[in-house]
Design a protein around this motif. Structure first.
Motif, PDB file in Angstrom:
ATOM      1  N   SER A  55       0.835  -1.214   0.000  1.00 25.04           N
ATOM      2  CA  SER A  55       0.000   0.000   0.000  1.00 25.04           C
ATOM      3  C   SER A  55       0.868   1.262   0.000  1.00 25.04           C
ATOM      4  CB  SER A  55      -0.931   0.005   1.220  1.00 25.04           C
ATOM      5  OG  SER A  55      -1.787  -1.113   1.197  1.00 25.04           O
ATOM      6  N   GLN A  80      -1.676  -5.026  -1.718  1.00 23.65           N
ATOM      7  CA  GLN A  80      -2.677  -4.032  -1.346  1.00 23.65           C
ATOM      8  C   GLN A  80      -3.940  -4.716  -0.837  1.00 23.65           C
ATOM      9  OE1 GLN A  80      -4.272  -1.615  -4.634  1.00 23.65           O
ATOM     10  NE2 GLN A  80      -3.682   0.189  -3.460  1.00 23.65           N
ATOM     11  N   THR A 110      -8.255  -4.492  -0.038  1.00 22.66           N
ATOM     12  CA  THR A 110      -9.414  -4.115  -0.861  1.00 22.66           C
ATOM     13  C   THR A 110     -10.238  -2.990  -0.254  1.00 22.66           C
ATOM     14  OG1 THR A 110     -10.741  -5.845   0.209  1.00 22.66           O
ATOM     15  CG2 THR A 110      -9.619  -6.429  -1.839  1.00 22.66           C
ATOM     16  N   GLU A 112      -9.788   5.435  -2.419  1.00 19.86           N
ATOM     17  CA  GLU A 112      -9.768   5.204  -3.873  1.00 19.86           C
ATOM     18  C   GLU A 112      -8.436   5.648  -4.468  1.00 19.86           C
ATOM     19  OE1 GLU A 112     -10.657   3.955  -7.547  1.00 19.86           O
ATOM     20  OE2 GLU A 112     -11.835   3.541  -5.724  1.00 19.86           O
ATOM     21  N   TYR A 163      -5.886   2.954  -5.235  1.00 15.12           N
ATOM     22  CA  TYR A 163      -6.074   2.125  -6.422  1.00 15.12           C
ATOM     23  C   TYR A 163      -5.649   2.885  -7.678  1.00 15.12           C
ATOM     24  CZ  TYR A 163      -8.459  -0.417  -2.832  1.00 15.12           C
ATOM     25  OH  TYR A 163      -8.734  -1.063  -1.649  1.00 15.12           O
ATOM     26  N   GLN A 164      -5.769   4.218  -7.626  1.00 17.78           N
ATOM     27  CA  GLN A 164      -5.217   5.029  -8.710  1.00 17.78           C
ATOM     28  C   GLN A 164      -3.694   4.945  -8.699  1.00 17.78           C
ATOM     29  OE1 GLN A 164      -7.171   6.443 -11.006  1.00 17.78           O
ATOM     30  NE2 GLN A 164      -8.938   5.621  -9.884  1.00 17.78           N
ATOM     31  N   LYS A 216      -2.002   2.436  -7.599  1.00 17.09           N
ATOM     32  CA  LYS A 216      -1.678   1.092  -8.092  1.00 17.09           C
ATOM     33  C   LYS A 216      -1.581   1.067  -9.624  1.00 17.09           C
ATOM     34  CE  LYS A 216      -3.315  -3.725  -8.007  1.00 17.09           C
ATOM     35  NZ  LYS A 216      -3.403  -3.900  -9.485  1.00 17.09           N
ATOM     36  N   GLU A 217      -2.478   1.802 -10.288  1.00 18.71           N
ATOM     37  CA  GLU A 217      -2.454   1.855 -11.755  1.00 18.71           C
ATOM     38  C   GLU A 217      -1.143   2.468 -12.242  1.00 18.71           C
ATOM     39  OE1 GLU A 217      -4.642   0.503 -13.939  1.00 18.71           O
ATOM     40  OE2 GLU A 217      -5.391  -0.382 -12.062  1.00 18.71           O
ATOM     41  N   LEU A 248      -3.642  -8.789  -4.285  1.00 27.75           N
ATOM     42  CA  LEU A 248      -4.726  -8.095  -3.621  1.00 27.75           C
ATOM     43  C   LEU A 248      -5.233  -8.970  -2.485  1.00 27.75           C
ATOM     44  CD1 LEU A 248      -6.188  -5.378  -4.130  1.00 27.75           C
ATOM     45  CD2 LEU A 248      -7.986  -6.686  -5.282  1.00 27.75           C
TER      46      LEU A 248
END
Length: 249
Positions: A106, A199, A201, A205, A208-209, A211-212, A224
């Motif tokens: 994370s 990471q 769940t 948010e 997760y951006q 992560k991209e 995940l």
């Protein structure tokens, strides 16, 4: 070296860098698994735990270099959580020859612009000013703490966060942090060490951006963990340790 560190076990060197608001104790449930086959080095980042508070601008990347130099480590496996993951990433981009493998849990990301939801949460924390208990509670009310808040580890996390907040509000002389330029977000395609990204769940948010963005790393594996938030180091230590050891092999 002026930073506080603890070393356990012997074997391949692995350095653990804790996340924001905690200290090296966040690895307490993971170290027993790793020290069976590794030389495990956990340290308190500057301004955290038993390490000295900053007297001027902080450079966490240079601090990691200092830790490795003082321990005479030419190369190591680096594991970083949250801000510790940001430090590990920036260090790996700056000096990839010293990274055996990179494990990010994370992680934050240098150069990322956070959403209004995340910034509003931070604004509430800042507006609490010098109210240490209130700042502690506001930090723990973050979306990325929902799972650990309902776990048996909540009191332990709260104690670490309280200690960190008290230290920042009563001891720190500077809040400025220096990060390498250009920022990591623009250089992830250049990452050379094999990388594992872990990471939960249930996080903001933004994570997760982020992560991209990290998915641009050429040699990256992603895991995940269901029903987990950012504090998997406390709530899912065995799973984290197993993934670290498997990736090392």
């Amino acid at each position: 070296m002026d930073l506080h560190a603890e070393i356990k076990g012997s074997g391949r060197p692995i350095i653990l860098i804790h996340g924001s608001g905690t200290d090296l104790r966040e690895w307490v449930f993971i170290v027993p698994y790793l020290q069976k086959t590794c030389r495990v080095i956990a340290y308190d980042m500057r301004g955290s735990g038993k390490s000295p508070s900053p007297a001027g601008p902080m450079d966490h990347v240079k601090d990691l270099q200092m830790v490795m130099d003082d321990l005479h480590l030419t190369k190591a496996i680096i594991v970083g959580h949250s801000r510790g993951g940001q430090v590990a990433c920036d260090f790996a981009l700056a000096d990839p020859s010293r990274i055996d493998k990179l494990i990010l849990i994370s992680p934050n990301l240098t150069g990322y612009t956070y959403s209004s939801e995340y910034e509003n949460w931070l604004s509430k924390i800042v507006s609490a000013k010098n109210n240490i208990p209130l700042v502690t509670d506001l930090i723990l009310q973050g979306k990325h703490h929902t799972v650990v808040a309902a776990s048996r580890h909540y009191a332990f996390l709260k104690e670490m966060v309280f200690h960190y907040v008290k230290k920042t509000l009563t001891e720190w002389k500077s809040y400025e942090m220096h990060w390498p330029e250009p920022p990591a977000i623009l250089r992830l395609k250049e990452m050379k060490p094999p990388t594992l990204f872990i990471q939960g769940t249930r996080e903001f948010e933004d994570m997760y951006q982020i992560k991209e963005h990290y998915s641009q790393i050429p040699s990256i594996e992603s895991i995940l963990i269901p029903k987990a938030d950012s504090m998997t180091t406390l709530t899912h230590p065995e799973e984290i340790a197993e993934n670290i050891l498997a990736f090392m092999q």
